[in-house]
Enzyme design. Structure first.
Site, PDB file in Angstrom:
ATOM      1  N   GLU A 191     100.960  24.220  27.835  1.00 22.55           N
ATOM      2  CA  GLU A 191     101.843  24.016  28.991  1.00 22.55           C
ATOM      3  C   GLU A 191     103.248  23.556  28.593  1.00 22.55           C
ATOM      4  O   GLU A 191     103.811  22.660  29.223  1.00 22.55           O
ATOM      5  CB  GLU A 191     101.218  23.002  29.960  1.00 22.55           C
TER       6      GLU A 191
HETATM    7  C1  NGO Z   1      94.867  21.264  31.407  1.00 20.11           C
HETATM    8  C2  NGO Z   1      96.126  20.569  30.957  1.00 20.11           C
HETATM    9  C3  NGO Z   1      95.972  19.065  30.911  1.00 20.11           C
HETATM   10  C4  NGO Z   1      95.290  18.544  32.160  1.00 20.11           C
HETATM   11  C5  NGO Z   1      93.957  19.242  32.336  1.00 20.11           C
HETATM   12  C6  NGO Z   1      93.240  18.759  33.584  1.00 20.11           C
HETATM   13  C7  NGO Z   1      95.106  21.515  29.204  1.00 20.11           C
HETATM   14  C8  NGO Z   1      94.797  21.956  27.839  1.00 20.11           C
HETATM   15  N1  NGO Z   1      96.284  21.109  29.617  1.00 20.11           N
HETATM   16  O1  NGO Z   1      94.174  21.428  30.163  1.00 20.11           O
HETATM   17  O2  NGO Z   1      97.236  18.471  30.750  1.00 20.11           O
HETATM   18  O3  NGO Z   1      95.060  17.149  32.035  1.00 20.11           O
HETATM   19  O4  NGO Z   1      94.116  20.628  32.406  1.00 20.11           O
HETATM   20  O5  NGO Z   1      92.052  19.401  33.845  1.00 20.11           O
END
Ligand code: NGO
Length: 679
Positions: free
Chosen positions: A356
């Protein structure tokens, strides 16, 4: 293959409760008459041997002998391989587990070369050659338990199986009565995948060392061998870096919701690493880069492209922060962090996040990752990252692991990385994320990826899940627990159990053994063990928790993990225990129902903790196995929803599973129920 255990006679020693036999006390508490009826005299419950078929993860091969089981005796010893410190350490660990509940001395002495002595031998020779580096062979005869393996890892895994072959009471923190019976037979066992992990996000909500250690103790029981710690995110930086001290002191000073946060000193982090290593678990530290870095950016203005430090962040949005890929200073910073982290990490991996990074362009992302991956390998570690590091602009680095957390069954980033030589850890968010709610009623958790009931967590094949990714490219599985909504130790327990054991079985057991109907029975048999360990697990209605070995019923049964009819699990009143409580809707007939296993028939005391915000009495009918135990039992107003009281009554249970139901009888619904204590 199931083994019929010979019944053991009821113990002759009189129960400690016998001296209170039949006493009835009347107690007036806060204007409320509470009838406390103590248990009449009864023999200690007989304890049966558990079945060899109750082990989770299911072993590769189980051959019950059908012969005499082994009974651990007060004069038994533990005999590790002579001359091996790692084997001696496993022996000391096993003694630590067994001494607590048996009260036996269990002295440790090097194994001799003759026939195995009475007790448990832990040998580094003679195992079936198929057991490999992590497997073991376990033989139980009337005379002894012998675990053989090629490594101490294998011995440790065999010890976890032995724990599960002993009665659930073996997990008690206080001495419990014997007998301690292990069913006779042979197990030969080894893992499908080398990597079986779970992750704890200590960044969104900080979790102290003691909580992490307790978690480590529990995950070890299911042969989990990696614990990934998510040490930094927008909301907090949780590890001291000497060259950049404000990361911990300022960047770690808050968390989601604005609480005080926290961080680990280097000594504390090393304490966790060492504690895990004693349980044959490798810690993987993650510093999430280049996104998820608001805590670092807030701590040092010079890390920002515009030179201005943002505020600390306590929300739950993602994708808004990024280190400045065009500043040289950024790379000096990352190198310092990774250098200090590598020095604290004996394990092979440094996790660099990479997910992200939405505030970074694809070009900037490639530049950044291509600069920092060699920093990891230069320190003798392999790169691990969320599967976005599989982007084509990012070069392969030797030994690289991509962690898949997507929702689909094909992913170009993952297959691209695999074609360059990467291995994959499977954490599909709609199957393996422990922070997802079980159902719409789950009192904590998120549901952006899915609601994940136990069967959903269990019914997928990590070896064939992603097209273009052969099983040979899959290093293993990991179940991450993100903590945006996970605040307490109890929340960790509730989200981890029973799903982590399901993921652990996917990681350990051969696919040929995969069978939901068999798994749910084995899983149900773990419930009494968790109750004794004090784990507040989710009592999924998909799992017959009553099907396990009958056990003593004493324990706390939280309302939020009971079967709930026309009510909801809530957590918005202060002072409840567990993850929440049940709030009925305003109608008669709504109920909350628990399953309680009993080793034998007999009376027990039930304590129902409840609150009732008004002065209105909200009577309930209590039934046991459908038979009324109390009709129209008064649950008088406690004056405030956060004022809890207990209501006590005595009922008679039958041997095996019992259904205890509390049903609202008025149009006002029932009181709020926090838990049922069985004493
Ligand atoms: C995503 C995000 C995280 C969140 C999570 C919550 C990943 C790898 N990046 O997983 O920042 O905390 O979902 O379910």
């Amino acid at each position: 293959m199931s083994m019929v255990a010979p019944p053991f006679p009821a113990r002759r020693r009189p129960s400690r409760l016998a001296c209170l036999a039949g006493a009835v006390l009347l107690v007036a508490a806060a204007g409320l008459a509470v009838i406390v009826v103590t248990q009449p005299a009864r023999a200690q419950p007989a304890r049966l041997a558990v079945s060899m078929n109750e082990v989770v993860p299911v072993p590769v091969s189980v051959q019950p002998s059908g012969g005499t089981p082994y009974t651990l005796s007060p004069d038994a010893g533990i005999f590790p391989q002579a001359g091996s410190t790692p084997a001696a350490d496993v022996g000391a660990y096993l003694a630590g587990v067994l001494r607590r509940s048996t009260g036996y001395a269990l002295p440790i002495a090097p194994a001799g070369s003759g026939a195995p002595a009475r007790g448990v031998s832990l040998l580094l020779a003679g195992a079936d050659p198929g057991v490999g580096a992590q497997g073991y062979q376990l033989d139980v005869t009337a005379d002894a338990v012998v675990i053989r393996a090629q490594t101490a890892d294998g011995l440790f895994n065999g010890v976890q199986t032995l724990r599960q072959l002993l009665p659930p009471e073996i997990e008690s923190a206080v001495v419990r009565p014997d007998p301690w019976v292990v069913p006779g037979g042979r197990i030969v066992d080894y893992p499908r995948f080398a990597y079986r992990g779970t992750m704890l996000d200590v960044a969104r909500h900080f979790h102290p060392v003691a909580t992490v250690k307790q978690h480590i103790d529990r995950i070890a029981l299911y042969k989990i061998n990696y614990l990934h710690l998510h040490l930094s995110d927008d909301q907090g930086w949780r590890i001291v870096v000497d060259k950049w001290p404000r990361l911990a002191t300022y960047g770690g000073s808050t968390q989601v919701g604005g609480g005080p946060g926290g961080h680990y000193t280097k000594a504390q982090f090393q304490e966790i690493v060492a504690y895990a290593a004693q349980r044959h678990i490798t810690i993987i530290p993650e510093i999430d880069l280049p996104g998820h870095t608001n805590a670092a950016l807030a701590s040092y203005a010079e890390l920002n492209c515009n030179g201005v430090a943002p505020q600390l962040y306590t929300g739950t949005a993602v994708g808004f922060s990024s280190l400045c890929s065009s500043k040289e200073n950024t790379y000096a910073f990352v190198n310092d962090v990774l250098t200090e982290l590598a020095a604290l990490t004996p394990g092979p991996y440094l996790h660099i996040g990479g997910d992200e990074a939405d505030a970074t362009s694809p070009e900037q992302y490639g530049t950044f990752m291509n600069r920092i991956q060699p920093m990891v390998t230069a320190k003798g570690k392999s790169v691990m990252g969320w599967h976005q590091i599989g982007a084509s602009a990012v070069q392969h680095s030797p030994g690289r692991i991509v962690q898949y957390w997507g929702l689909n069954t094909s992913d170009a980033l993952v297959s691209g990385a695999v074609s360059k030589g990467a291995k994959v850890v499977m954490s599909p968010a709609n199957k393996a994320y422990l922070d997802m709610k079980y159902t719409a009623q789950s009192p904590v958790g998120q549901d952006w990826a899915a609601r994940i009931e136990v069967r959903t967590a269990y019914d997928w094949n990590p070896g064939t899940y992603l097209s273009g990714v052969p099983a040979s490219a899959v290093l293993g599985v990991e179940a991450p627990l993100w903590t945006e909504t996970i605040v307490t130790e109890d929340h960790i327990e509730y989200m981890t159990f029973p799903r982590l054991p399901a993921i652990a079985e996917l990681g350990w057991s051969p696919w040929s053994t995969h069978d939901w109907d068999a798994f749910r029975l084995r899983l149900g048999a773990q419930g009494p063990r968790w109750t004794i360990m004090g784990i507040d697990f989710y009592r999924s209605p998909q799992v017959p928790w009553g099907s396990g070995t009958p056990t003593t019923p004493a324990g706390r049964y939280e309302a939020e993990s009971a079967t709930i009819s026309r009510g909801v699990a809530e957590s918005n009143h202060a002072g409840f225990s567990g993850t929440g409580f049940v709030n009925y809707d305003n109608a008669a007939g709504a109920y909350v129902q628990w399953t309680v296993n009993a080793a034998q028939a007999g009376p027990v005391t039930l304590r129902l903790r409840y609150s009732n915000g008004t002065a209105v009495n909200r009577p309930m009918d209590i039934t046991v196995n459908g038979t009324p135990a109390a009709t129209g039992l008064a649950f008088a107003g406690t004056g405030a929803w956060a004022t809890w009281q207990t209501k006590t009554l005595t009922v008679t249970l039958r041997a095996g599973a019992n259904t205890i139901r509390a049903t609202a009888t008025t149009a006002n619904g029932g009181p709020n129920v926090d838990y049922l204590d069985v004493q």
